[in-house]
Design a protein around this motif. Structure first.
Motif, short mmCIF file in Angstrom:
data_model
loop_
_atom_site.label_atom_id
_atom_site.label_comp_id
_atom_site.label_asym_id
_atom_site.label_seq_id
_atom_site.Cartn_x
_atom_site.Cartn_y
_atom_site.Cartn_z
N GLN A 131 7.85 -2.46 -0.94
CA GLN A 131 6.52 -1.91 -1.21
C GLN A 131 5.47 -2.99 -1.48
O GLN A 131 4.33 -2.86 -1.10
CB GLN A 131 6.59 -0.98 -2.44
CG GLN A 131 5.30 -0.23 -2.75
CD GLN A 131 5.27 1.17 -2.15
OE1 GLN A 131 6.29 1.65 -1.65
NE2 GLN A 131 4.13 1.82 -2.20
N LEU A 132 5.92 -4.08 -2.11
CA LEU A 132 4.97 -5.13 -2.50
C LEU A 132 4.96 -6.32 -1.53
O LEU A 132 4.30 -7.32 -1.78
CB LEU A 132 5.31 -5.63 -3.92
CG LEU A 132 4.69 -4.87 -5.09
CD1 LEU A 132 4.90 -3.37 -4.99
CD2 LEU A 132 5.25 -5.37 -6.40
N ASN A 133 5.68 -6.17 -0.41
CA ASN A 133 5.71 -7.25 0.59
C ASN A 133 6.13 -8.59 0.00
O ASN A 133 5.51 -9.63 0.27
CB ASN A 133 4.34 -7.41 1.26
CG ASN A 133 4.19 -6.51 2.45
OD1 ASN A 133 5.16 -6.23 3.16
ND2 ASN A 133 3.00 -6.02 2.67
N ASP A 187 0.55 -8.86 -9.73
CA ASP A 187 -0.82 -8.75 -10.23
C ASP A 187 -1.24 -7.29 -10.34
O ASP A 187 -0.43 -6.37 -10.18
CB ASP A 187 -1.78 -9.54 -9.33
CG ASP A 187 -1.73 -9.07 -7.88
OD1 ASP A 187 -1.38 -7.89 -7.63
OD2 ASP A 187 -2.04 -9.87 -6.97
N ILE A 201 -3.05 -5.35 -8.47
CA ILE A 201 -2.89 -4.52 -7.26
C ILE A 201 -1.43 -4.11 -7.11
O ILE A 201 -1.12 -2.98 -6.71
CB ILE A 201 -3.36 -5.30 -6.01
CG1 ILE A 201 -4.83 -5.69 -6.12
CG2 ILE A 201 -3.15 -4.46 -4.75
CD1 ILE A 201 -5.79 -4.53 -6.30
N ASP A 202 -0.52 -5.02 -7.47
CA ASP A 202 0.90 -4.69 -7.43
C ASP A 202 1.21 -3.55 -8.41
O ASP A 202 2.05 -2.69 -8.12
CB ASP A 202 1.75 -5.92 -7.78
CG ASP A 202 1.61 -7.03 -6.75
OD1 ASP A 202 1.54 -6.71 -5.56
OD2 ASP A 202 1.57 -8.21 -7.14
N LEU A 216 -0.73 -1.11 -9.19
CA LEU A 216 -1.14 0.13 -8.53
C LEU A 216 -0.10 0.55 -7.49
O LEU A 216 0.20 1.74 -7.34
CB LEU A 216 -2.51 -0.05 -7.87
CG LEU A 216 -3.69 -0.25 -8.82
CD1 LEU A 216 -4.96 -0.59 -8.04
CD2 LEU A 216 -3.92 0.99 -9.66
N GLU A 217 0.44 -0.43 -6.78
CA GLU A 217 1.48 -0.12 -5.79
C GLU A 217 2.73 0.44 -6.46
O GLU A 217 3.40 1.31 -5.90
CB GLU A 217 1.83 -1.37 -4.97
CG GLU A 217 0.80 -1.75 -3.91
CD GLU A 217 0.74 -0.77 -2.75
OE1 GLU A 217 1.59 0.13 -2.64
OE2 GLU A 217 -0.21 -0.90 -1.95
N VAL A 261 2.14 4.02 -7.07
CA VAL A 261 2.31 4.76 -5.81
C VAL A 261 3.80 4.93 -5.51
O VAL A 261 4.25 6.00 -5.08
CB VAL A 261 1.59 4.03 -4.65
CG1 VAL A 261 1.95 4.68 -3.31
CG2 VAL A 261 0.08 4.05 -4.86
N GLN A 270 5.68 8.35 -4.75
CA GLN A 270 6.24 8.60 -3.42
C GLN A 270 7.76 8.79 -3.45
O GLN A 270 8.29 9.71 -2.83
CB GLN A 270 5.93 7.42 -2.50
CG GLN A 270 4.57 7.50 -1.83
CD GLN A 270 4.42 6.40 -0.79
OE1 GLN A 270 4.74 5.25 -1.04
NE2 GLN A 270 3.92 6.77 0.38
#
Lengths: 207, 85
Positions: free
Chosen positions: B15-17, B40, B42-43, B45-46, B49, B53
């Motif tokens: 998910q976080l590449n 960070d 943004i991670d 927030l992922e 998600v 999911q």
């Protein structure tokens, strides 16, 4: 105030190879994002955040990394005196499309943050420690007179001492990047103007 | 719990590449942010998600984030508690 500025190095990436000053730096075996990822390893880049970036930013990072091989601009110039001016044809469309797809299930925050073309410049600024003027123009084709005038204006007015200028574009695996380092140092590849910019840009099609 | 943590590690990498990291390289109690895995905002927030999911769990109170996402084990415990609820 210096009126002449000079191109001291230039880089092309055509999706299969990276060229510095017309010489081959790296040739890959894959296309699209696979090429970007293998080139990351191929040129010895160690910056794990690279993998989180969208392809356009990865392309710009690779191009500027190759452009600055063996140099650390922030050791030569004040970070505020280093500018980066770029342009692209398709803006962030490649990421926009993938973000649109993610909206159907769960919108991806990490895709959303790359839905602006100037983010590629931000990533380069973070990587290189650049704090000077930066702008990203969107134009269908490269416009050497406009970009050369803009960069020479920045340098001529003393708003920057050095400028990374060029173009990066990525859409559905097709990519192209061209960047030059423009300085006041006359030990160079040629004077920075519309004509030399166009000549160097056109050389990539002959590699 | 052990199986869930191993699954989570693979999902986090995907998910976080995090292509430079193998799932097995992530410790059960390793800090995921700042000095640990270096994730960070943004991670984070992922990860929210990912919970929605893959596990159908919504983080009811965002202020819980730093506690829930501290380690793989804390995420697994949160999933276990809220799946059972």
């Amino acid at each position: 105030m210096s009126r002449s500025h000079y191109i001291t190095r230039y880089v092309h990436i055509d999706g299969q190879s990276i060229y510095v000053d017309g010489g081959l730096l790296y040739r890959g075996d894959h296309m699209g994002t696979d090429f970007l990822n293998e080139a990351y390893k191929g040129i010895g880049l160690d910056y794990p955040k690279f993998y989180k970036m969208d392809p356009l930013s990865r392309l710009a990072i690779l191009a500027t990394e190759a452009l600055l091989t063996g140099r650390k601009l922030t050791q030569e110039y004040s970070p505020e005196d280093i500018a980066i001016i770029a342009s692209c044809a398709h803006s962030s469309l490649d990421t926009d499309l993938r973000y649109q797809q993610s909206v159907a299930t769960a919108p991806s925050p990490s895709l959303f943050v790359y839905t602006l073309p100037n983010v590629m410049i931000g990533e380069v600024c973070i990587r290189q420690g650049i704090k000077g003027e930066n702008t990203c123009f969107v134009s269908e084709s490269f416009d050497p007179p406009f970009q050369a005038d803009y960069v020479n204006g920045l340098l001529g007015e003393g708003r920057a001492e050095v400028c990374i200028s060029g173009r990066a574009d990525y859409l559905r695996g097709e990519m192209n990047a061209f960047f030059m380092l423009v300085e006041k140092n006359p030990a160079s590849l040629g004077e920075h103007n519309s004509q030399t910019t166009k000549q160097l840009y056109d050389r990539q099609w002959k590699n | 719990m052990e199986e869930l943590m191993q699954t989570l590690k693979g999902q986090i990498v995907e998910q976080l590449n995090l292509q430079h990291i193998k799932p097995e390289d992530i410790g059960d109690d390793q800090s995921l942010f700042v000095e640990g895995l270096g994730l960070d905002s943004i991670d984070a927030l992922e990860l929210i998600v990912l919970l929605q999911q893959k596990y159908g769990i919504k983080l009811a109170n965002p202020s819980e984030g730093p506690t829930v996402f501290k380690t793989v084990r804390s995420i697994a415990e949160y999933i276990t508690a809220h799946k059972a609820a």
